[in-house]
Design a protein around this motif. Structure first.
Motif, PDB file in Angstrom:
ATOM      1  N   ASN A 216      -6.049  -9.058   5.879  1.00 14.15           N
ATOM      2  CA  ASN A 216      -6.233 -10.041   4.810  1.00 14.15           C
ATOM      3  C   ASN A 216      -5.661  -9.509   3.505  1.00 14.15           C
ATOM      4  OD1 ASN A 216      -7.571 -11.881   6.369  1.00 14.15           O
ATOM      5  ND2 ASN A 216      -9.612 -11.140   5.838  1.00 14.15           N
ATOM      6  N   HIS A 217      -4.851 -10.316   2.876  1.00 17.92           N
ATOM      7  CA  HIS A 217      -4.302  -9.906   1.573  1.00 17.92           C
ATOM      8  C   HIS A 217      -5.197 -10.496   0.485  1.00 17.92           C
ATOM      9  CE1 HIS A 217      -0.109  -8.653   3.008  1.00 17.92           C
ATOM     10  NE2 HIS A 217      -0.833  -8.886   4.090  1.00 17.92           N
ATOM     11  N   THR A 218      -6.415  -9.941   0.383  1.00 19.61           N
ATOM     12  CA  THR A 218      -7.376 -10.539  -0.548  1.00 19.61           C
ATOM     13  C   THR A 218      -6.967 -10.335  -2.001  1.00 19.61           C
ATOM     14  OG1 THR A 218      -8.645  -8.542  -0.291  1.00 19.61           O
ATOM     15  CG2 THR A 218      -9.420 -10.446   0.937  1.00 19.61           C
ATOM     16  N   GLU A 219      -6.106  -9.343  -2.246  1.00 22.24           N
ATOM     17  CA  GLU A 219      -5.680  -9.096  -3.632  1.00 22.24           C
ATOM     18  C   GLU A 219      -4.658 -10.129  -4.096  1.00 22.24           C
ATOM     19  OE1 GLU A 219      -4.776  -7.394  -1.061  1.00 22.24           O
ATOM     20  OE2 GLU A 219      -2.613  -7.148  -1.114  1.00 22.24           O
ATOM     21  N   GLY A 220      -4.149 -10.949  -3.171  1.00 22.13           N
ATOM     22  CA  GLY A 220      -3.207 -12.006  -3.547  1.00 22.13           C
ATOM     23  C   GLY A 220      -1.968 -11.451  -4.227  1.00 22.13           C
ATOM     24  N   ILE A 221      -1.670 -11.995  -5.421  1.00 18.32           N
ATOM     25  CA  ILE A 221      -0.460 -11.534  -6.134  1.00 18.32           C
ATOM     26  C   ILE A 221      -0.703 -10.230  -6.878  1.00 18.32           C
ATOM     27  CG2 ILE A 221       0.500 -13.857  -6.430  1.00 18.32           C
ATOM     28  CD1 ILE A 221      -0.530 -13.669  -9.392  1.00 18.32           C
ATOM     29  N   TYR A 222      -1.948  -9.746  -6.882  1.00 22.94           N
ATOM     30  CA  TYR A 222      -2.255  -8.566  -7.701  1.00 22.94           C
ATOM     31  C   TYR A 222      -1.951  -7.271  -6.945  1.00 22.94           C
ATOM     32  CZ  TYR A 222      -3.775 -11.849 -11.095  1.00 22.94           C
ATOM     33  OH  TYR A 222      -3.759 -12.878 -12.008  1.00 22.94           O
ATOM     34  N   VAL A 223      -0.665  -7.073  -6.722  1.00 23.96           N
ATOM     35  CA  VAL A 223      -0.152  -5.877  -6.045  1.00 23.96           C
ATOM     36  C   VAL A 223       0.410  -4.963  -7.127  1.00 23.96           C
ATOM     37  CG1 VAL A 223       1.644  -5.057  -4.446  1.00 23.96           C
ATOM     38  CG2 VAL A 223       0.414  -7.193  -3.962  1.00 23.96           C
ATOM     39  N   GLY A 224       0.127  -3.665  -7.030  1.00 23.51           N
ATOM     40  CA  GLY A 224       0.714  -2.689  -7.954  1.00 23.51           C
ATOM     41  C   GLY A 224       0.317  -2.955  -9.399  1.00 23.51           C
ATOM     42  N   TYR A 225       1.328  -2.894 -10.297  1.00 27.06           N
ATOM     43  CA  TYR A 225       1.000  -3.005 -11.729  1.00 27.06           C
ATOM     44  C   TYR A 225       0.424  -4.373 -12.080  1.00 27.06           C
ATOM     45  CZ  TYR A 225       5.250  -5.760 -12.568  1.00 27.06           C
ATOM     46  OH  TYR A 225       6.198  -6.747 -12.541  1.00 27.06           O
ATOM     47  N   ARG A 226       0.729  -5.378 -11.283  1.00 27.40           N
ATOM     48  CA  ARG A 226       0.153  -6.696 -11.576  1.00 27.40           C
ATOM     49  C   ARG A 226      -1.375  -6.608 -11.571  1.00 27.40           C
ATOM     50  NH1 ARG A 226       5.083  -7.834  -9.726  1.00 27.40           N
ATOM     51  NH2 ARG A 226       6.119  -9.756 -10.341  1.00 27.40           N
ATOM     52  N   TYR A 227      -1.894  -5.684 -10.762  1.00 24.10           N
ATOM     53  CA  TYR A 227      -3.341  -5.443 -10.756  1.00 24.10           C
ATOM     54  C   TYR A 227      -3.731  -4.435 -11.847  1.00 24.10           C
ATOM     55  CZ  TYR A 227      -7.792  -3.390  -9.435  1.00 24.10           C
ATOM     56  OH  TYR A 227      -9.059  -2.894  -9.470  1.00 24.10           O
TER      57      TYR A 227
ATOM     58  N   SER B  83       0.865  -1.184   0.000  1.00 21.36           N
ATOM     59  CA  SER B  83       0.000   0.000   0.000  1.00 21.36           C
ATOM     60  C   SER B  83       0.892   1.221   0.000  1.00 21.36           C
ATOM     61  CB  SER B  83      -0.876   0.023   1.248  1.00 21.36           C
ATOM     62  OG  SER B  83      -1.456   1.310   1.376  1.00 21.36           O
ATOM     63  N   LEU B  84       0.461   2.247  -0.705  1.00 24.05           N
ATOM     64  CA  LEU B  84       1.252   3.480  -0.733  1.00 24.05           C
ATOM     65  C   LEU B  84       1.183   4.195   0.610  1.00 24.05           C
ATOM     66  CD1 LEU B  84       0.312   4.680  -4.299  1.00 24.05           C
ATOM     67  CD2 LEU B  84       2.386   3.508  -3.555  1.00 24.05           C
ATOM     68  N   LEU B  85       0.352   3.703   1.506  1.00 21.25           N
ATOM     69  CA  LEU B  85       0.211   4.365   2.793  1.00 21.25           C
ATOM     70  C   LEU B  85       1.164   3.827   3.861  1.00 21.25           C
ATOM     71  CD1 LEU B  85      -3.669   4.756   3.048  1.00 21.25           C
ATOM     72  CD2 LEU B  85      -1.978   6.387   2.211  1.00 21.25           C
ATOM     73  N   CYS B  86       1.910   2.795   3.566  1.00 27.10           N
ATOM     74  CA  CYS B  86       2.819   2.265   4.592  1.00 27.10           C
ATOM     75  C   CYS B  86       3.831   3.356   4.973  1.00 27.10           C
ATOM     76  CB  CYS B  86       3.563   1.034   4.085  1.00 27.10           C
ATOM     77  SG  CYS B  86       4.848   0.489   5.248  1.00 27.10           S
ATOM     78  N   GLY B  87       3.929   3.605   6.277  1.00 34.16           N
ATOM     79  CA  GLY B  87       4.771   4.705   6.762  1.00 34.16           C
ATOM     80  C   GLY B  87       6.249   4.511   6.494  1.00 34.16           C
ATOM     81  N   ARG B  88       6.667   3.263   6.264  1.00 32.45           N
ATOM     82  CA  ARG B  88       8.101   3.014   6.045  1.00 32.45           C
ATOM     83  C   ARG B  88       8.438   2.731   4.590  1.00 32.45           C
ATOM     84  NH1 ARG B  88      10.750  -0.481  10.942  1.00 32.45           N
ATOM     85  NH2 ARG B  88      12.654   0.532  10.241  1.00 32.45           N
TER      86      ARG B  88
ATOM     87  N   ASP C 256      -8.258   3.149  -5.503  1.00 30.33           N
ATOM     88  CA  ASP C 256      -8.107   2.305  -6.700  1.00 30.33           C
ATOM     89  C   ASP C 256      -7.213   1.099  -6.431  1.00 30.33           C
ATOM     90  OD1 ASP C 256      -9.607   4.095  -8.073  1.00 30.33           O
ATOM     91  OD2 ASP C 256      -7.947   5.003  -9.187  1.00 30.33           O
ATOM     92  N   ALA C 257      -6.314   1.231  -5.469  1.00 32.57           N
ATOM     93  CA  ALA C 257      -5.385   0.122  -5.192  1.00 32.57           C
ATOM     94  C   ALA C 257      -6.152  -0.990  -4.494  1.00 32.57           C
ATOM     95  CB  ALA C 257      -4.243   0.605  -4.314  1.00 32.57           C
ATOM     96  N   PRO C 258      -6.006  -2.231  -4.958  1.00 35.11           N
ATOM     97  CA  PRO C 258      -6.828  -3.300  -4.377  1.00 35.11           C
ATOM     98  C   PRO C 258      -6.523  -3.565  -2.909  1.00 35.11           C
ATOM     99  CG  PRO C 258      -5.213  -4.199  -5.917  1.00 35.11           C
ATOM    100  CD  PRO C 258      -5.140  -2.708  -6.036  1.00 35.11           C
ATOM    101  N   SER C 259      -5.343  -3.193  -2.439  1.00 37.10           N
ATOM    102  CA  SER C 259      -5.018  -3.432  -1.024  1.00 37.10           C
ATOM    103  C   SER C 259      -5.770  -2.470  -0.114  1.00 37.10           C
ATOM    104  CB  SER C 259      -3.517  -3.262  -0.798  1.00 37.10           C
ATOM    105  OG  SER C 259      -3.138  -1.949  -1.141  1.00 37.10           O
ATOM    106  N   SER C 260      -6.282  -1.356  -0.679  1.00 41.04           N
ATOM    107  CA  SER C 260      -6.849  -0.314   0.190  1.00 41.04           C
ATOM    108  C   SER C 260      -8.036  -0.798   1.001  1.00 41.04           C
ATOM    109  CB  SER C 260      -7.246   0.912  -0.635  1.00 41.04           C
ATOM    110  OG  SER C 260      -6.085   1.549  -1.103  1.00 41.04           O
ATOM    111  N   LYS C 261      -8.838  -1.680   0.406  1.00 42.35           N
ATOM    112  CA  LYS C 261     -10.042  -2.087   1.157  1.00 42.35           C
ATOM    113  C   LYS C 261      -9.693  -2.948   2.373  1.00 42.35           C
ATOM    114  CE  LYS C 261     -11.466  -6.029  -1.731  1.00 42.35           C
ATOM    115  NZ  LYS C 261     -10.111  -6.244  -2.218  1.00 42.35           N
ATOM    116  N   ASP C 262      -8.450  -3.459   2.408  1.00 40.00           N
ATOM    117  CA  ASP C 262      -8.022  -4.245   3.566  1.00 40.00           C
ATOM    118  C   ASP C 262      -6.958  -3.533   4.381  1.00 40.00           C
ATOM    119  OD1 ASP C 262      -9.478  -6.670   3.098  1.00 40.00           O
ATOM    120  OD2 ASP C 262      -8.182  -6.959   1.365  1.00 40.00           O
ATOM    121  N   PHE C 263      -6.696  -2.274   4.068  1.00 38.73           N
ATOM    122  CA  PHE C 263      -5.619  -1.601   4.792  1.00 38.73           C
ATOM    123  C   PHE C 263      -6.171  -0.962   6.051  1.00 38.73           C
ATOM    124  CE2 PHE C 263      -2.041   1.357   5.404  1.00 38.73           C
ATOM    125  CZ  PHE C 263      -1.003   0.459   5.217  1.00 38.73           C
ATOM    126  N   PRO C 264      -5.422  -1.045   7.162  1.00 33.65           N
ATOM    127  CA  PRO C 264      -5.911  -0.432   8.399  1.00 33.65           C
ATOM    128  C   PRO C 264      -6.276   1.022   8.137  1.00 33.65           C
ATOM    129  CG  PRO C 264      -3.714  -1.378   8.715  1.00 33.65           C
ATOM    130  CD  PRO C 264      -4.069  -1.577   7.289  1.00 33.65           C
TER     131      PRO C 264
END
Ligand code: BGC
Length: 766
Positions: free
Chosen positions: A604-615, A159-164, A577-585
């Protein structure tokens, strides 16, 4: 001082006849045999938190007495003097060495170089350059008397929101692994170690010490572990840091399937695993799992080990393996060699390394009508408080105690650019006001480091005045983030109203007079750009470029350096738009526990392998800037794509020609679209990349990339194996994931299979 005591103790042992029992690279088994249970229990636990200053929390005594040899280092391993076992010193990382810059009763200073943050390095796509940066960092580790840098960080930008994220490299595991391997090679070439971290799936800061990251075995292997696998296999880091979080149930540091079955049995890792700075957990489980060292260490953990063995809960054989590995690590350290460090690394030379490497990671996102480079004849109005309060790097343990940060104003002045001083004075007054507020009521302590200042709301007439008085406007947007919390959407990922207004007003006023506007982004992570990117004429993503930041940006602005960075992550139109957002704290719906909203339990990593451009690329979903995107002051043509089968995969080559008017470098991204082979697959995946040297106008270079069958594999959960399907692979040479310049194809004649263990299964189907 302590070092002298230790050395003296070792010498006296030698003289008193214990010489045969002094630690040597070839007597490690004998040393293990000679150690008492208590000594073993001491060795696997870092020096206690008590009784020291410095380290992770200055003044709180995170580290023990022996770390006083290097105040401010994060941790140590404990010495056992009777057997000639030295202490060793672990320091943060990753953007440079993190130690205290001054010491009690000592006039010397111990500043370290603040290098560009990890994401900026990844955006160079230049492994040789990253290796050079690694060498400079490794030299500071060595010359400041440390043994290991707790770096690089290679968690995935899920997620683009990860602080690190600034410490990490990319949303793509292949790029991540290659960049990390280059960093490790560079640092370790200096005879000191690295600790690749945080192993694994530590892609969020919210509740990082308790969250259970629930992820499919396939996504785990292909996305979250792959970068570590590449770094381990290619660069042999001395150490790995397990993460704070759980993955599919157990804490990573207690997970034998992760730390032994996958890491050692499958990948062949032979270094040590240390915990993140956790505190007491299940000590016996950690040793059994293959987590050799507990940091920062507490006496109670040593007691746990002794009691564990005595009660039969912990096998001596398990403990001995960890002890042996720690000894094997120790004999490689400078401290074991009694290296005479100088405390005087060549900081001037390293300032040049950071100044130059930073320019190569900068990403030119927009440059309408060749707005950049600027002519030094043009008079510039410099807007945005961050121009005057530049951000060299992120906060938390990833911060570096550097001697200075060059701000943009100073950088422009150094480059001979005429800056309008009336406006600068307004900002400098505002900066002083903000500094006085911060001094009166510091909102954040050490841990958070320096925060970004709130943007100044300028009146319209002030801006219009500037449009009369100067030829071009620069606006710097700043963001700060770091360890311990994730970023927010409002006023962080999304621009604040003041920022939106500033961009709109400056663009309107300057454009009304046919004058141009350049936006500089000084940040460690992505922000929303779609709503405002049409307004300015040029946009330069400078990242957090290290202590020479203002000089590095000015080098690019005046064309002394030609930017060749490309994005290592997708910049979406909206964060949702990022698929991880719906599961991000903070973005997902919290669970209500005892009437309280909680995000801490699981992700939950419901997006599986579809992270970033893969999605985004697979779905054809529009983005603001795609993965791998970045402009240059020149243009490049790709030609003569060739793919040749090597029997074990293929080599791909392409000719890159500089077709523009100035010298520049180009990174070529090699994407491969695989046959389905009975599995669901992304449309294409990055399988290699290469970068040209600096090409003069008209000059060409042939770039060659090698891809093995294993590199092309997908992880099949049904067979628990990496499978490279037979069939035709489309090989694409891209300037970004969406900008494919030429293609070729590769035929895999037979399916290739690499069998793995059926481990780390999630308890639920995602
Ligand atoms: C961080 C690590 C760091 C360690 C020592 C932890 O809180 O997560 O990245 O290396 O502290 O400072």
């Amino acid at each position: 001082m302590k070092k002298q005591i230790l050395v003296a103790a070792m010498v006296s042992c030698t003289l008193t006849g214990n010489a045969q029992l002094m630690l040597k690279p070839n007597n490690i088994d004998a040393i293990v045999k000679a150690m008492t249970l208590e000594e073993k229990a001491t060795l696997v636990v870092g020096t206690s938190r008590q009784g020291s200053t410095g380290g992770n929390q200055t003044g709180n005594g995170m580290i023990g007495a022996h770390a006083d040899a290097v105040p401010g280092a994060a941790g140590t391993t404990q010495p056992i003097e009777r057997l000639g076992i030295p202490a060793s010193i672990l320091t943060d990382g990753p953007a440079g060495v993190r130690i205290n810059p001054t010491r009690d009763n000592d006039k010397n200073t111990y500043y370290c170089t603040g290098f560009p943050v990890g994401t900026a390095l990844a955006c160079t796509w230049n492994q040789e350059l990253i290796e050079e940066v690694g060498k400079a960092i490794g030299n500071e580790v060595l010359e400041y008397g440390c043994d290991v840098i707790l770096a690089p960080g290679l968690n995935i930008h899920r997620s683009l929101l990860c602080g690190r994220n600034f410490e990490y490299y990319s949303e793509d595991p292949f790029l991540t692994g290659k960049v990390a391997a280059a960093y490790v090679r560079g640092v370790q070439s200096q005879g000191v170690g690295t600790s690749i971290k945080h192993f694994a799936v530590n892609s969020q800061e919210t509740a990082r010490t308790e969250v259970d990251e629930i992820v499919s075995q396939r996504a785990l292997r292909e996305i979250y572990l792959k970068g570590f696998e590449i770094a381990v296999r290619e660069a042999k880091p001395w150490t790995i840091m397990s993460s704070y979080n759980r993955v599919n149930g157990p804490f990573t540091q207690e997970n034998r399937e992760l730390l032994t079955t996958i890491l050692r049995d499958e990948w062949g890792f032979d270094g040590i695993v240390m915990t993140d700075w956790t505190g007491q957990r299940n000590t016996v489980a950690q040793i059994h799992a293959g987590n050799d060292l507990m940091e920062p260490g507490q006496p109670v953990q040593s007691q746990d080990v002794v009691e564990g063995v005595k009660s039969g809960k912990l096998k001596m054989a398990d403990l001995d393996i960890c002890v042996k590995r720690i000894l094997q690590y120790l004999v490689k350290t400078p401290r074991y060699r009694q290296y005479k460090y100088t405390n005087k690394p060549d900081l001037k030379a390293h300032a040049q390394v950071t100044r130059q490497s930073a320019t190569e990671g900068m990403v030119l996102l927009k440059n309408t009508n060749a707005t950049l480079p600027l002519s030094v004849q043009q008079k510039v109005s410099v807007f945005g408080i961050t121009s005057y309060d530049f951000i060299a790097g992120g906060t938390g343990s990833g911060d570096v105690n550097k001697a200075y940060t060059i701000d943009l104003m100073t950088g422009l002045n150094n480059a001979g650019v005429k800056v309008d001083e009336t406006l600068s004075q307004v900002y400098l007054n505002y900066k002083n006001f903000q500094l006085s507020l911060q001094a009166a009521a510091p909102r954040r302590g050490w841990f958070w480091g320096k925060e970004a200042m709130p943007e100044l709301a300028l009146k319209r007439n002030v801006i219009e005045n500037q449009a009369d008085r100067s030829d071009v406007a620069i606006i710097t947007l700043g963001r700060q983030a770091g360890e311990g919390s994730d970023r927010q959407v409002e006023n962080d990922f999304n621009l604040s109203d003041v920022e939106q207004q500033l961009i709109a007003n400056v663009c309107e006023a300057f454009h009304a007079k046919q004058k141009k506007v350049v936006v500089i982004m000084n940040m460690g992570g992505a922000i929303e750009t779609a709503s405002w990117k049409e307004k300015p004429d040029a946009i330069l993503l400078a990242w957090q470029p290290g202590q020479e930041g203002g000089n590095s940006v000015a080098d690019v602005l005046v064309g002394k350096a030609n930017p060749s960075g490309k994005l290592s992550q997708t910049w979406p139109i909206s964060i949702m738009d990022a698929p991880s957002s719906k599961d991000f704290p903070n973005l997902r719906q919290p669970k209500t526990v005892n009437g309280k909203k909680e995000f801490t339990d699981f992700t939950n990593h419901t997006e599986g392998i579809y992270v970033g451009y893969r999605y985004f690329n697979t779905q054809g979903k529009a983005v603001s800037y795609p993965f791998g995107y970045g402009l240059s002051y020149t243009t490049f043509e790709y030609s003569k794509p060739v793919v040749k089968s090597s029997g074990k995969g293929f080599t791909a080559s392409v000719t890159v020609t500089n077709t523009g008017k100035v010298a520049g470098k180009e990174a070529v991204e090699l994407y491969v679209a695989a046959p389905q082979g009975g599995m669901d697959k992304p449309k294409k995946e990055l399988r290699s990349f290469a970068k040209t040297r600096e090409l003069q106008p008209g000059e060409s270079q042939v770039l060659t990339m090698t891809v093995s069958a294993y590199d092309l594999a997908s992880y099949n959960e049904n067979t628990q194996s990496w499978e490279t399907a037979a069939g035709t692979y489309n090989v694409e040479f891209g300037a970004s994931v969406e900008d494919i310049r030429c293609t070729a194809s590769y035929k895999q004649s037979k399916k290739a299979v690499v069998k793995c263990h059926d481990v780390m299964k999630p308890s639920i189907k995602l």
